[in-house]
Design a protein around this motif. Structure first.
Motif, PDB file in Angstrom:
ATOM      1  N   THR A 272       5.444   9.798  -0.157  1.00  0.00           N
ATOM      2  CA  THR A 272       6.175  11.065  -0.037  1.00  0.00           C
ATOM      3  C   THR A 272       5.244  12.234  -0.278  1.00  0.00           C
ATOM      4  N   TRP A 413       8.562  -4.180   3.041  1.00  0.00           N
ATOM      5  CA  TRP A 413       9.553  -3.155   3.354  1.00  0.00           C
ATOM      6  C   TRP A 413       9.152  -1.787   2.819  1.00  0.00           C
ATOM      7  N   PRO A 417       6.803   1.547   5.908  1.00  0.00           N
ATOM      8  CA  PRO A 417       6.981   3.009   5.970  1.00  0.00           C
ATOM      9  C   PRO A 417       5.815   3.761   5.368  1.00  0.00           C
ATOM     10  N   ILE A 420       3.110   4.104   7.952  1.00  0.00           N
ATOM     11  CA  ILE A 420       3.462   5.075   8.999  1.00  0.00           C
ATOM     12  C   ILE A 420       3.355   6.493   8.452  1.00  0.00           C
ATOM     13  N   MET A 421       3.835   6.696   7.216  1.00  0.00           N
ATOM     14  CA  MET A 421       3.755   8.040   6.633  1.00  0.00           C
ATOM     15  C   MET A 421       2.315   8.452   6.397  1.00  0.00           C
TER      16      MET A 421
ATOM     17  N   LEU B 102      17.959   4.428  11.974  1.00  0.00           N
ATOM     18  CA  LEU B 102      18.047   3.964  10.591  1.00  0.00           C
ATOM     19  C   LEU B 102      19.321   3.149  10.401  1.00  0.00           C
TER      20      LEU B 102
ATOM     21  N   ALA C 144       2.844   2.398  14.430  1.00  0.00           N
ATOM     22  CA  ALA C 144       3.972   1.453  14.441  1.00  0.00           C
ATOM     23  C   ALA C 144       3.694   0.325  15.428  1.00  0.00           C
ATOM     24  N   VAL C 290       8.906   1.013  16.672  1.00  0.00           N
ATOM     25  CA  VAL C 290       9.479   0.504  15.417  1.00  0.00           C
ATOM     26  C   VAL C 290      10.377  -0.689  15.708  1.00  0.00           C
TER      27      VAL C 290
END
Lengths: 649, 214, 302
Positions: A272, A413, A417, A420-421, B102, C144, C290
């Motif tokens: 973040t 999991w 992300p 990717i971030m 999502l 991705a 994704v």
């Protein structure tokens, strides 16, 4: 010389500079640099020798025996302190000289030495009580350095914010160390992995040190403090001092038992912080604020590495943790090098033009070629572009994340992300620094001061050159830094002590070296070919417009407009627009400002609420003696009632 | 067998996202109608071993209703009421697309946690239905024009239909045909209301209906 | 010795074949429109001519204006050399080389944007701002896609990552990567390479001021980048590693040709998007990648 002796000499040298340097800048510089070099050698001896250094006093200080320790992890950070402190001292010799700042320069020198000394103490202290004292002194030195130029109100406000935030963090650390002492029965700090009752303390440490490290959303003090401090102070605060917070997190996550959620939380916070930090940076118009927010991003990147390492520990010391931790520690060095370089560059620009607004600058490359070139190099390093050092550490952290993904556990999991971030943060960092470098140095000068800029002197250029060399060497030959990193990693988690690098660092290094050489050759060849074909100078092609002015150029806000729009939910930019109307439009205005969202939209409203609630309590304050006597009576009665009620079973 | 079925459901999920991301009404209606046809094919795929005339009938009715009749009605209403083709989003296209994605991912993850019969655990029926319901809600919340909200409502109904397919053995398809009938009648009514709103307010922006709150 | 020979051959292949692609695209466009169109080798002629021309520099430009294109070109060619070529393998392969490839593309982007800002032209600033901003979404999509390949093969180096067939998510991955290809190479519907209105350009707006050899280098680099993405797309989707070498080479060549023709067809049949729609399309590409990732995850878990 042994490590202890080296550290003692460094300490004495810094002490001497503190005492003798107040009126004599050259003496101060000599002794400070000597102290930095001695510290550097001590850190290198520990890192390359591999044996930690420990010393315990026979006497008591504050009721506790002094216990000092320098192991792999603290040596990594000590090395950073030495490099950042030494180069910053040389830089300040010209940048904040007695001639330009007769009143504050002597103070600045004294606080600088004190800051280096205190950071050294924080890194070596191995007793909770002494750690706290050193930490507090270090924070105060930082405050006085930030407010060197205290005539300006912005500086004073930034200083207060820093001090308040810093003490909120210290409050967490007070709780942390006292709980540690009461649970273990001793103030002594040492590995406690096998005491599961200590695990909740991790969260206190994360908060307390996190405020200093400045990851999102604890970064509120960081942008204003780093933007308003003198640039050499910004460099050491951003490159080195916030790393003390990271030192705390790395150090105590290596010693405490780790709660199962720790890796997830740290990784999530890191990702973040990386993405939002750089999004805020991209939106800034003030180049020092941009650099400050970029520190939030880089702290986030380091935290991603630490988070992966923590995940690895909670999953049976998986080997990918070693990769990511090595990447994180390398990034600590890298960020120290390129961020100091960038702040020095920013300082030179500020020195030459007197403004921090990017949209008032432009075209400085003609008057300041050295600064421009070195700033461009730093910008490429901070954007993580090969063949420079930023890429190497980000590459290691990415590899750690990828290895987590290939493991296909539940941990993936959070790793997916995060990867990717991190990629998006990388692309935004590139955008931010393309913007910063281009607006400051390229194009036409937008205002009068920018046309009159002058190149900085040798004392300022020297440290920048040195740091640029560090960036290049660490990028081209990362393998030579591996033994030091391996030592630090093994002192964090002894299970990862194996010697060979976990990733093909040597291959990467040779690829980067080849790339650098070919780039040089190609650039020379193309320049030569262009010159051979004939070079003519002409007006910039502005679609045939023959009278372009400097004010037509893209500005900071227009450059960032597209991406800032995507992050509007987080950035909350403020816009003031007054469009031109009619055939003969009068004044038209468009202002854009991106405030510190957490501070202005969350903390300030909450603070106001508390203030309003407290205001109602203030009504009790009547100023009449009779009322106070009434309160005393009421309090007595209250206590009496409490005792009565408490006694009945 | 379940491979083809999953592919069809996957396509229907993709159409959800297209519906969320499309900025023009005809595109939205087309996505919805293609989804209706896909949904009509599904009972045939599931029951291909023992085809019953009733199943074939209902499948044909579904395809005709969801794929031709309702979209045709909507297109006619669009033309009759002179509605602009551009959709004005209340939640932007990119955020609603991300929300939908999502939601789809969450639906897939959630369906694993549900206690389903083993023959349904391998298919995407339940996640597909959850995703369509969610998409319908996002469209209902995030679009301002009555007609795009109708589309949202229909996609929501598609989700409910998908869920009904899980029970294809135990419930007679009569229930499903009942729902279909309800929806068709509903669309008729909405078509009339749309026309009335258009006349009364000169616009189909449902935000203007807030003036009726008193 | 063979190693050096191998490297030279590979380099020659990339450098010489790359300018063919824009020619094919233009031919396809001309064919759809019913025109004869420029010859397929037009870009070669242009490059040869530009290489001999003299250079007009903006009065504001510093040496970075010429160095930028050179560095960008080296970065693109370096990225191309990292890319494995079917049966011929890769010139340099190590764990994590895929990241070096992605970041070399980023280096090229930085240099182009930097050189564009040298001139102080508002149009070039606009182009640079668009390029670096849209790249944020494109980068997310690429990573991705890479993650989906990593999940599928369990490997972090390009040569093993691209070898096997990508399983059920191939169609999703192909669609996602094709959209990224269009965006990164500034083709319709993201950008129109033939446009004459500077306000609507992305990449072309950044190179308005370049001329002579630097422009030649930029154009050649752009064609190498197009070929690079086409090769990546084909290898990610087709099971090149499971074929015999001649078949693999044939499949690779045919695949690249097919991708090029598709680009041409897309360009003939679609109009350029409004700029406010570009993020939507890029987000779609990201989501496609994704979902390919999730399919790879689910497909391998069962």
């Amino acid at each position: 010389m042994t490590v202890g002796l080296l550290l003692l000499c460094a300490c004495l040298a810094l002490g001497t500079s503190l005492v003798l340097g107040y009126r004599r800048p050259r003496v101060w510089l000599t002794w400070t640099v000597a102290g930095a070099v001695l510290g550097l050698v001590a850190a290198l001896r520990v890192l390359l020798g591999g044996d930690p250094w420990e010393w315990q006093s026979g006497f008591l200080l504050g009721g506790e025996a002094v216990h000092l320790r320098l192991d792999g992890i603290s040596a990594v950070f000590l090395l950073l302190v030495a490099v950042g402190g030494g180069t910053g001292a040389v830089y300040s010799h010209e940048y904040w000289s007695d001639r330009r700042n007769p009143s504050s320069a002597p103070r600045g020198r004294a606080w600088w030495s004190a800051l280096l000394l205190c950071m050294g103490l924080v890194l070596t202290a191995s007793n909770g009580l002494h750690f706290l004292i050193a930490w507090e002194l270090f924070a105060i030195c930082g405050y006085f350095l930030i407010t060197l130029d205290r005539e300006r109100s912005g500086v004073r406000a930034a200083g207060w914010l820093y001090l308040a935030a810093s003490h909120a963090g210290t409050m967490g650390l007070f709780a942390f160390f006292t709980l540690w002492a009461s649970l273990t029965g001793s103030w002594d700090l040492c590995p406690m992995r096998t005491h599961p009752e200590l695990a909740p303390l991790f969260w206190l440490a994360l908060f307390g040190f996190g405020v200093k490290a400045g990851f999102f959303p604890l970064h509120i003090w960081l942008p204003s403090a780093h933007a308003n401090a003198p640039s050499h102070v910004s460099a050491i605060m951003s490159g080195v001092a916030i790393k003390m917070g990271l030192y705390g997190i790395v150090r105590f996550s290596g010693w405490l038992p780790i709660p199962p959620a720790a890796g997830w939380v740290v990784l999530g916070l890191g990702a973040t912080s990386a993405l939002l930090g750089i999004a805020f940076a991209f939106a800034q118009n003030d180049f020092k604020r941009l650099l400050a927010y970029c520190s939030v991003e880089n702290i986030g990147i380091i935290m991603i590495g630490v988070g992966v390492a923590l995940l690895a520990v909670t999953h049976g010391d998986a080997p990918w943790g070693r990769l990511a931790l090595a990447g994180a520690l390398l990034h600590v060095w890298n960020h120290g090098a390129f961020k100091s370089l960038l702040f020095f560059g920013a300082g030179s620009v500020l020195h030459a033009t007197g403004t921090r607004e990017m949209s008032r600058l432009g075209g400085l490359v003609r008057n300041m070629p050295w600064t421009a070139g070195l700033f461009a190099l730093g910008a490429m390093a901070v954007a993580g572009l090969p063949p420079l050092n930023g890429f190497v550490s980000e590459w290691l952290i990415y590899l750690g994340l990828f290895e987590v993904v290939t493991g296909k556990g539940t941990t993936a999991w959070i790793a997916l992300p995060a990867a990717i971030m991190l990629a998006m943060a990388g692309a935004l960092a590139l955008a931010s620094f393309a913007k910063a470098g281009a607006l400051i140095f390229l194009g036409a000068a937008r205002t009068e001061p920018a046309t009159q800029a002058h190149e900085c002197g040798y004392w300022m250029r020297g440290p920048m050159l040195a740091l640029a060399c560090v960036c290049v060497v660490m990028g081209l030959a990362p393998i030579i830094f591996w033994p030091a990193l391996a030592c630090a990693v093994s002192s964090w988690c002894p299970a990862w002590a194996a010697g060979t690098p976990p990733a093909p660092l040597a291959t990467l290094g040779s690829a980067q070296l080849t790339l650098a050489l070919v780039v040089l050759a190609a650039a020379t060849a193309l320049w030569w070919k262009s010159a051979a074909n004939g070079l003519r100078r002409g007006l910039t092609w502005d679609c045939g417009y023959a009278a372009p002015t400097a004010r037509m150029q893209y500005t900071s806000a227009s450059f960032a407009d597209i991406a800032v729009g995507w992050f509007r939910w987080a950035l909350q930019p403020e816009r003031k627009a007054h469009r031109p109307h009619g055939d003969f439009p009068a004044k038209a205005i468009r202002l854009e400002r991106t405030p510190e969202m957490v501070l202005e939209h969350i903390l300030t409203p909450v603070g106001d609420l508390i203030m309003r609630a407290s205001a109602t309590v203030r009504r009790l304050q009547q100023g009449r003696l009779q009322f106070y006597i009434l309160y005393v009576l009421a309090a007595l009665v209250g206590i009496g009632l409490l005792v009565l009620v408490g006694r009945t079973p | 067998m379940s491979g083809t079925l999953n592919l069809v459901i996957g396509l229907a999920m993709g159409l959800n996202l297209i519906a969320l991301g499309s900025s023009r009404l005809p595109m939205l209606i087309r996505a919805m109608s293609v989804q209706g046809v896909l949904l009509g094919v599904m009972p045939l795929l599931m029951e291909s071993e023992r085809l019953d005339w009733r199943i074939v009938l209902v499948a044909l009715a579904t395809m005709a209703g969801k794929g031709v009749l309702i979209p045709g009605l909507l297109r006619r209403a669009m033309r009759a009421a002179n509605i602009e083709r551009e959709i004005e989003p209340f939640i932007g296209f990119v955020p609603s697309l991300l929300l939908g994605a999502l939601g789809t991912i969450t639906a897939v993850a959630l369906a694993r946690a549900l206690p389903l019969l083993p023959e349904h655990a391998g298919t995407l029926l339940v996640p597909g239905s959850l995703a369509a319901i969610l998409t319908g809600f996002i469209l209902l919340i995030g679009r301002t024009k009555a007609i795009s909200q109708v589309c949202g409502y229909l996609i929501l109904e598609n989700g409910i239909y998908l869920f009904g397919l899980v029970l294809i053995h135990s419930t007679p398809l009569l229930v499903e045909s009942g729902i279909l009938l309800d929806v068709t009648v509903g669309v008729f009514i909405i078509g009339i209301i749309v026309d009335r709103i258009q006349r009364a307010f000169d616009s189909l922006d449902t935000r203007k209906l807030t003036t009726l709150r008193e | 010795m063979t190693l050096i020979l191998h490297l030279i051959l590979r380099l020659a292949l990339w450098l010489l074949l790359a300018p063919l692609l824009p020619g094919i695209i233009n031919k396809v466009k001309a064919w759809v429109a019913g025109r004869r169109g420029p010859p397929v080798l037009q870009l070669y002629y242009d490059l040869a001519k530009l290489w001999k021309k003299s250079v007009v520099l903006s009065q504001l430009a510093s040496p970075g204006f010429v160095i930028g294109p050179a560095v960008g070109w080296v970065a693109l060619v370096g990225a191309a050399l990292l890319m494995p070529l079917g049966p011929a393998g890769s010139a340099l392969s190590f764990r994590g080389d895929v990241l070096l490839l992605i970041y070399l593309l980023a280096l090229a982007r930085f240099c182009t944007a930097w050189a564009a800002m040298e001139t102080g032209s508002a149009f070039e600033g606009m182009g640079a701002a668009r390029e670096v901003s849209y790249a944020v979404l494109a980068e997310a999509a690429i990573i991705a896609a890479v993650l989906s390949l990593i999940v599928h093969t369990g490997s972090v180096s390009l040569i093993t990552m691209l070898a096997p067939s990508p399983g059920a998510g191939a169609a999703l991955l192909a669609a996602g990567l094709f959209t990224v290809l269009l965006a990164e190479n500034c083709r319709v519907p993201f950008d129109d390479p033939n446009t004459h209105l500077e306000l609507t350009m992305i990449h072309e707006a950044m190179v308005l001021d370049h001329s002579g050899p630097p422009l030649a280098v930029i154009l050649h680099g752009a064609s190498v980048k197009l070929l690079l993405f086409a090769v990546l797309l084909v290898q990610a989707v087709l099971p090149i590693g499971e074929m015999t070498p001649p078949a693999a080479a044939g499949a690779l060549a045919a695949g690249v040709l097919l991708v090029t023709i598709s680009v041409g067809l897309v360009e003939s049949l679609l109009a350029r998007l409004a700029f406010r729609r570009v993020p939507l399309l890029l987000t779609t590409a990201f989501l496609l990648c994704v979902f390919a990732l999730l399919v790879a995850w689910k497909g391998d878990a069962t």
